[in-house]
Design a protein around this motif. Structure first.
Motif, mmCIF file in Angstrom:
data_model
loop_
_atom_site.group_PDB
_atom_site.id
_atom_site.type_symbol
_atom_site.label_atom_id
_atom_site.label_comp_id
_atom_site.label_asym_id
_atom_site.label_seq_id
_atom_site.Cartn_x
_atom_site.Cartn_y
_atom_site.Cartn_z
ATOM 1 N N LEU A 70 0.890 -1.220 -0.095
ATOM 2 C CA LEU A 70 0.217 -0.085 -0.074
ATOM 3 C C LEU A 70 0.773 1.343 -0.011
ATOM 4 C CD1 LEU A 70 -2.752 1.285 0.162
ATOM 5 C CD2 LEU A 70 -2.753 1.103 2.804
ATOM 6 N N LEU A 71 2.088 1.286 0.788
ATOM 7 C CA LEU A 71 2.953 2.322 0.579
ATOM 8 C C LEU A 71 3.511 2.707 -0.512
ATOM 9 C CD1 LEU A 71 3.568 3.944 3.211
ATOM 10 C CD2 LEU A 71 5.920 2.745 3.561
ATOM 11 N N GLY A 72 3.901 1.624 -1.359
ATOM 12 C CA GLY A 72 4.337 1.569 -2.542
ATOM 13 C C GLY A 72 3.247 2.374 -3.720
ATOM 14 N N ARG A 73 2.025 1.961 -3.476
ATOM 15 C CA ARG A 73 0.884 2.532 -4.253
ATOM 16 C C ARG A 73 0.886 4.062 -3.930
ATOM 17 N NH1 ARG A 73 -1.520 5.057 -7.053
ATOM 18 N NH2 ARG A 73 -3.508 4.515 -8.080
ATOM 19 N N VAL A 74 0.850 4.450 -2.497
ATOM 20 C CA VAL A 74 0.288 5.914 -2.361
ATOM 21 C C VAL A 74 1.854 6.693 -2.645
ATOM 22 C CG1 VAL A 74 0.212 7.283 -0.362
ATOM 23 C CG2 VAL A 74 -0.866 5.041 -0.629
ATOM 24 N N LEU A 75 2.814 6.156 -2.111
ATOM 25 C CA LEU A 75 4.192 7.038 -2.134
ATOM 26 C C LEU A 75 4.733 7.141 -3.558
ATOM 27 C CD1 LEU A 75 5.641 6.598 1.381
ATOM 28 C CD2 LEU A 75 4.243 8.371 0.465
ATOM 29 N N LEU A 76 4.903 5.847 -4.285
ATOM 30 C CA LEU A 76 5.588 5.596 -5.298
ATOM 31 C C LEU A 76 4.854 5.303 -6.561
ATOM 32 C CD1 LEU A 76 8.374 3.097 -4.123
ATOM 33 C CD2 LEU A 76 8.429 5.389 -3.981
ATOM 34 N N LYS A 77 3.498 5.492 -6.380
ATOM 35 C CA LYS A 77 2.619 5.376 -7.322
ATOM 36 C C LYS A 77 2.550 4.090 -8.080
ATOM 37 C CE LYS A 77 1.301 9.859 -6.521
ATOM 38 N NZ LYS A 77 0.034 9.777 -5.639
ATOM 39 N N ALA A 135 -5.921 -8.557 -7.232
ATOM 40 C CA ALA A 135 -5.634 -9.574 -6.103
ATOM 41 C C ALA A 135 -5.049 -8.877 -4.988
ATOM 42 C CB ALA A 135 -4.883 -10.745 -6.693
ATOM 43 N N GLN A 136 -3.901 -8.010 -5.309
ATOM 44 C CA GLN A 136 -3.359 -7.020 -4.219
ATOM 45 C C GLN A 136 -4.311 -6.254 -3.640
ATOM 46 O OE1 GLN A 136 -0.157 -5.677 -6.904
ATOM 47 N NE2 GLN A 136 1.262 -7.036 -6.080
ATOM 48 N N TRP A 137 -5.215 -5.552 -4.185
ATOM 49 C CA TRP A 137 -6.121 -4.718 -3.753
ATOM 50 C C TRP A 137 -7.057 -5.582 -2.534
ATOM 51 C CZ3 TRP A 137 -5.719 0.006 -2.789
ATOM 52 C CH2 TRP A 137 -5.263 0.869 -3.546
ATOM 53 N N ALA A 138 -7.488 -6.865 -3.083
ATOM 54 C CA ALA A 138 -8.188 -7.644 -2.546
ATOM 55 C C ALA A 138 -7.397 -8.055 -1.185
ATOM 56 C CB ALA A 138 -8.442 -9.154 -3.243
ATOM 57 N N ALA A 139 -6.213 -8.353 -1.294
ATOM 58 C CA ALA A 139 -5.498 -8.810 -0.107
ATOM 59 C C ALA A 139 -5.397 -7.824 0.868
ATOM 60 C CB ALA A 139 -3.975 -9.090 -0.595
#
Length: 315
Positions: free
Chosen positions: A121-128, A134-138
């Motif tokens: 999640l941090l990689g999604r928010v900070l590193l886009k 499946a990752q969102w589901a997890a």
């Protein structure tokens, strides 16, 4: 093993045993810290820092990387980043030591289970970074488990969240620290050592310290905190260089699983009906996350293989 072989993205038997040794040592760490539960957590952390320093320095001298440390102390940006990672790791240690002594080992295990998903999640928010469904589901399943535990306890699982956030932020900043893992750890304990020494001198002066108070077992255990802190970290650093990231990702669940088992079967912490639902939700989330990651890496390797075949055919 040569430097060139370490750069290859492949697994090695030595890397597997390095990583396995580190994770098993971390898995047994609650037993060690439980014996020190009568010592205030801040004092334990100060000893961890102080007794880790000579071990870390000895390894750096042996590796011949002292120049990296000298350069780090001459670079303000590196020093600032080192101070930030040192602060985060000391907070993480403090929460962990307190949790074990106070009977929250299960929450500590939960925190380390959630951590990989928090890092995603941090990689999604900070590193886009882009996430698969499946990752969102997890992530959603793990969040639902935390909500369930919160409702059942009437409070947030602060130990688990504190460990997750502090370690996730530490790992994120550590990736940007422009020196190697062993040098980075040494830099961190060097920056923390003056504060640790000052605190220990003060508590000894106040007569509240537990070191050199005539209890030989305490003295040995406190000195040993340096060994149980520095050695697994440095063994892990060498293992990580010799394994694929996907292998490390799967092996990282060894330690929290051992903590979980020790908490339930050795410490006798309660494992009620809600936890019986929430923990399997976390485990299911980790399975979804790991399978998704392995599938993505397999597809990437296959695409690279096909691209290489096309290029060779074209030539």
């Amino acid at each position: 093993m040569s430097d060139a072989s370490l750069l290859k993205n492949e697994d090695s038997l030595s890397g597997f045993f390095y990583a396995l040794t580190a994770y098993v040592m971390w898995g047994f760490l609650p037993l060690y810290m439980k014996v020190l539960s009568h010592v205030p957590p801040v004092e334990v952390i100060a000893h961890r820092v102080l007794w880790s320093l000579p071990i870390a320095l000895a390894v750096i001298v042996w590796l011949g990387r002292t120049q990296d440390l000298r350069q780090a102390f001459r670079t303000p940006r590196t020093l600032m980043m080192g101070a930030a990672t040192a602060t985060l790791i000391s907070v993480n240690w403090g929460i962990y030591v307190w949790a074990i002594g106070a009977g929250y080992a299960l929450e500590a295990a939960l925190g380390y289970y959630i951590n990989p998903l928090f890092s995603v999640l941090l990689g999604r928010v900070l590193l886009k970074e882009r996430l698969t469904w499946a990752q969102w589901a997890a992530i959603g399943l793990a969040a639902a488990a935390v909500v369930l535990l919160t409702v059942e306890a009437g409070r947030l699982p602060l130990v688990a969240l504190g460990l997750t956030v502090s370690w996730g932020a530490y790992a994120y900043l550590k990736k940007s620290l422009p020196i190697g893992p062993n040098q980075g750890f040494t830099l961190e304990v060097m920056l923390l050592a003056p504060f640790a020494l000052g605190y220990l001198v003060w508590v000894q002066w106040q007569g509240q310290g537990h070191f050199l108070q005539g209890v030989g077992r305490d003295d040995l255990l406190l000195i040993g905190t340096g060994l149980v802190t520095a050695i697994p970290l440095m063994i892990y650093a060498n293992g990580a260089k010799r394994l694929r990231l996907s292998t490390i990702a799967m092996m990282q669940y060894i330690a929290p699983t051992m903590i979980f088992l020790i908490a339930v079967f050795v410490f006798g912490e309660p494992f009620g009906a809600v936890r019986l639902i929430a923990f399997p939700m976390i485990w299911a989330a980790l399975v979804i996350y790991t399978v998704s990651m392995l599938r993505a890496r397999g597809q990437a390797r296959e695409a690279a293989r096909q691209s290489s075949s096309v290029i060779q055919t074209g030539t």
